[in-house]
Design a protein around this motif. Structure first.
Motif, PDB file in Angstrom:
ATOM      1  N   HIS A 119       0.906  -1.302  -0.114  1.00  0.00           N
ATOM      2  CA  HIS A 119       0.003  -0.030  -0.113  1.00  0.00           C
ATOM      3  C   HIS A 119       0.956   1.162  -0.035  1.00  0.00           C
ATOM      4  CE1 HIS A 119       0.038   1.633   4.252  1.00  0.00           C
ATOM      5  NE2 HIS A 119       0.430   0.275   4.591  1.00  0.00           N
ATOM      6  N   GLU A 178      -5.187   1.615   2.383  1.00  0.00           N
ATOM      7  CA  GLU A 178      -4.912   0.431   3.352  1.00  0.00           C
ATOM      8  C   GLU A 178      -5.364   0.949   4.584  1.00  0.00           C
ATOM      9  OE1 GLU A 178      -2.901  -2.037   6.113  1.00  0.00           O
ATOM     10  OE2 GLU A 178      -2.632   0.119   5.495  1.00  0.00           O
ATOM     11  N   LEU A 182      -7.849  -1.494   4.684  1.00  0.00           N
ATOM     12  CA  LEU A 182      -7.674  -2.475   3.525  1.00  0.00           C
ATOM     13  C   LEU A 182      -8.632  -2.263   2.567  1.00  0.00           C
ATOM     14  CD1 LEU A 182      -7.167  -5.864   5.704  1.00  0.00           C
ATOM     15  CD2 LEU A 182      -5.551  -3.774   5.503  1.00  0.00           C
ATOM     16  N   SER A 253      -2.716  -6.809   7.129  1.00  0.00           N
ATOM     17  CA  SER A 253      -2.611  -5.904   5.989  1.00  0.00           C
ATOM     18  C   SER A 253      -3.346  -6.401   4.666  1.00  0.00           C
ATOM     19  CB  SER A 253      -0.924  -5.899   5.855  1.00  0.00           C
ATOM     20  OG  SER A 253      -0.879  -4.845   4.837  1.00  0.00           O
ATOM     21  N   ASP A 254      -3.091  -5.849   3.587  1.00  0.00           N
ATOM     22  CA  ASP A 254      -3.642  -5.940   2.353  1.00  0.00           C
ATOM     23  C   ASP A 254      -3.663  -7.770   1.948  1.00  0.00           C
ATOM     24  OD1 ASP A 254      -4.650  -3.759   1.616  1.00  0.00           O
ATOM     25  OD2 ASP A 254      -2.724  -2.947   1.371  1.00  0.00           O
TER      26      ASP A 254
END
Length: 318
Positions: A119, A178, A182, A253-254
């Motif tokens: 991100h 993000e 996200l 996270s993503d």
């Protein structure tokens, strides 16, 4: 004759810039320096600064020979911005993911994809996710996640120089918003540019700029693809790193957006630190030689998996 030779030299120089076969500390530093400029104001979604960063990423993709999909490099979406409890909602912010790819060479395997993501956004002037008492102070986000964005640009460039070795295709995504939940990765997995079932592995880089003296690189999700734990351990050690490899521990996270869709993932980072989500997360703390090592680790991971015909499939770790 002299003009002809000069033209050849210029042409050769252009080719070397086009797909440089080396990750360099200088380029990592240059990317992070731009991303953390004061005028970029913490890369908050919906701002002019955010759009400036998007243009920078697209320009770098183009110069490295990273192709765009038919819709272009930008995947626009509207982001709902976080507010502190009791505060009124903010208007939706227009932002985007930045996406490019390298097509694989195998007639069949080129329809399978490895995704590399990071991100590019951060917290702007702080807000509810800030860990600092300072109000309206730029949160530069050098490690979080200018480091991951710089790694994305450097690794994509090096993979472009090795594109003839790739059987599978590789997609590169710089995710927007993000930090707002996200949102960029969620949008991509709800509006994919390729069939989700054809994405065989997603590697996410979020805070990869603070390699410590023990050279510890941490990752979750290595057990979500066949032989992943041993593969990541052995490869890391061979490159002089001390990998902390977890079969599960997919994290926050993503890559989580992909895992929830039944896609194998690796979430890569170099650990937390006191400057996390504060204005003090600046370039001076980045370990440039360390980030170069992490980039090489991730590059080798993708090169080996994208140039192999071995079967890749999802293994649930819940």
């Amino acid at each position: 004759m002299n003009k002809f030779l000069l033209a050849l030299l210029v042409s050769a120089g252009s080719l070397s810039v086009f797909a440089q076969d080396e990750v360099t500390e200088k380029e990592i530093e240059s990317h992070i320096k731009f991303l953390t400029l004061e005028k970029n104001g913490g890369r908050y979604p919906g701002t002019k600064a955010n759009k400036r960063v998007v243009k920078y990423i697209i320009k770098d993709f183009k110069s490295s020979g990273i192709q765009a999909f038919e819709t272009g490099y930008k995947q626009p979406f509207e982001a709902k911005l976080r507010v502190a409890e009791g505060e009124p909602e903010k208007p939706l912010a227009s932002t985007c993911n930045v996406i490019g790819f390298i097509e694989g060479n195998d007639p069949e395997l080129k329809n399978e994809y490895i995704v590399l993501g990071a991100h590019y956004d951060h917290l702007g002037l702080g807000g509810p996710s800030s860990k600092s008492d300072k109000k309206n102070a730029i949160h530069f986000g050098a490690d979080d996640n200018a480091s991951g964005t710089a790694a994305l640009l450097e690794i994509s460039e090096k993979l472009a120089a090795h594109k003839d070795e790739l059987k599978r295709s590789v997609i590169f995504i710089a995710f927007g918003a993000e930090e707002q939940g996200l949102l960029g990765s969620k949008y991509f997995t709800e509006h994919p540019l390729v069939p989700l079932e054809n994405i065989k592995l997603m590697i996410n880089m979020d805070m990869v700029g603070r390699l410590n003296d023990k050279k510890q690189v941490y990752m979750g999700g290595a057990g979500t693809f066949p032989g992943g734990v041993d593969f990541m351990k052995d490869l890391g050690v061979s490159l002089g790193l001390n990998p902390g490899v977890h079969a599960g521990g997919v994290g926050g996270s993503d890559h989580v957006s992909f895992y929830k869709k039944g896609i194998s993932v690796l979430g890569m980072h170099t650990g937390g630190h006191p400057q996390y989500h504060t204005p003090e997360d600046t370039l001076e703390f980045i370990n440039l030689p360390g980030e170069k090592m992490v980039c090489e680790y991730i590059f080798q991971t993708i090169l080996k998996k994208a140039s192999s015909a071995e079967e890749l499939y999802f293994i649930n770790q819940d």
